[in-house]
Write an enzyme that holds these catalytic residues in place. Sequence first.
Site, PDB file in Angstrom:
ATOM      1  N   HIS A 177       0.818  -1.090  -0.033  1.00  0.00           N
ATOM      2  CA  HIS A 177      -0.041  -0.136  -0.125  1.00  0.00           C
ATOM      3  C   HIS A 177       1.000   1.066   0.183  1.00  0.00           C
ATOM      4  CE1 HIS A 177      -4.363  -0.219   0.182  1.00  0.00           C
ATOM      5  NE2 HIS A 177      -4.252   1.017   0.581  1.00  0.00           N
ATOM      6  N   GLY A 182      -5.313   5.690  -3.811  1.00  0.00           N
ATOM      7  CA  GLY A 182      -5.403   5.271  -5.265  1.00  0.00           C
ATOM      8  C   GLY A 182      -4.529   3.899  -5.323  1.00  0.00           C
ATOM      9  N   ARG A 185      -6.550   1.047  -7.586  1.00  0.00           N
ATOM     10  CA  ARG A 185      -6.618   1.420  -9.248  1.00  0.00           C
ATOM     11  C   ARG A 185      -4.989   1.412  -9.844  1.00  0.00           C
ATOM     12  NH1 ARG A 185      -9.073   7.359  -8.066  1.00  0.00           N
ATOM     13  NH2 ARG A 185      -9.719   6.026  -6.442  1.00  0.00           N
TER      14      ARG A 185
END
Length: 330
Positions: A177, A182, A185
């Site tokens: 992460h 975002g 995506r």
Amino acid sequence: MRYKPPFTLTSEILNLVAEISQQVGELNASQLNASSQLRKQNRIKTITGTLAIEGNTLTEEQVTAIVEGKPVLGSMRELAEVKGAIAAYDALPTFTPSAIDDLLTAHGLMLSDIFANAGEFRSKGVGIHKGGVVHHVTPPAHQVSGLMADLIQWLKQTKDHPLIASCVFHYEFEFIHPFADGNGRMGRLWQTLILSKWQPIFINIPVESLVHQHQEAYYLAIRNSTAQTDCSPFIRYMLQMILDAIEDSTSRQFENAGISAGINAGLKLSPLDHAILELIKADRYITNAMLAEQTGKALSTIERRIKKLKEHLFLKRVGAKKTGHWEVLS
């Protein structure tokens, strides 16, 4: 290689890799690439799907209007998300999967209009919540750069098949992460990039749209992989979505090209459609699971083609779901 993500290659995974490789080889890439309308449709499905997973409510029709430069009513954030995704996917062929700078540039394109720190790794810890429950606590922010460097180096040096490597990268990216926003995506974008360097046709195959259709299974595969410290569940899931997306693209390719039968009903039958109809003619009580087994296709693929055949009046179900039978109409 100092870092190797943990995953197990099962016979199911290897069979999916073989089937996808065969399907890609049979897909008429020249026709798919030559059809600007089909490329546009697939790009719109990709963008709509990947953003819908993150909660964007704009429809394919609205995304189409944005792509065409027409005014669309919607929240500023959702409109900006679509425009950012268009920019990122348009730039995709210029990126190198193993280049961190390209990854950061893509994130900047994707989120620059909605996120102040777009194009930069996160500087704080993040917890992944769903329904008020914490599903994943990400690695500390000070470890992100090193973890991403290790992952990128693995991607650059791995001898694993690109289908496997792209899935592994996608999962590990979501686990790390690396951005404050975002990540979903971007993980999907980068998997498409990795696949496109193996087979350029993947630029025009909307895998993200299939992931959106099976969104809960997507998150479940991530959670199961994390719980097992082995991303094989996620690899299986993503390979199935890739296979289904290829099947869908093949079917739409036949529909757009006007190939085969079904002209009067408005559906151009693919070889798989013909196989399904022939099997049903031979056994009107055949189940979807039996059709999947006998055609060698995924159950989800069979279910989608059955739905299309029913919608276009090639097929109808007589009686109850469990005790009824099929009737071929033409």
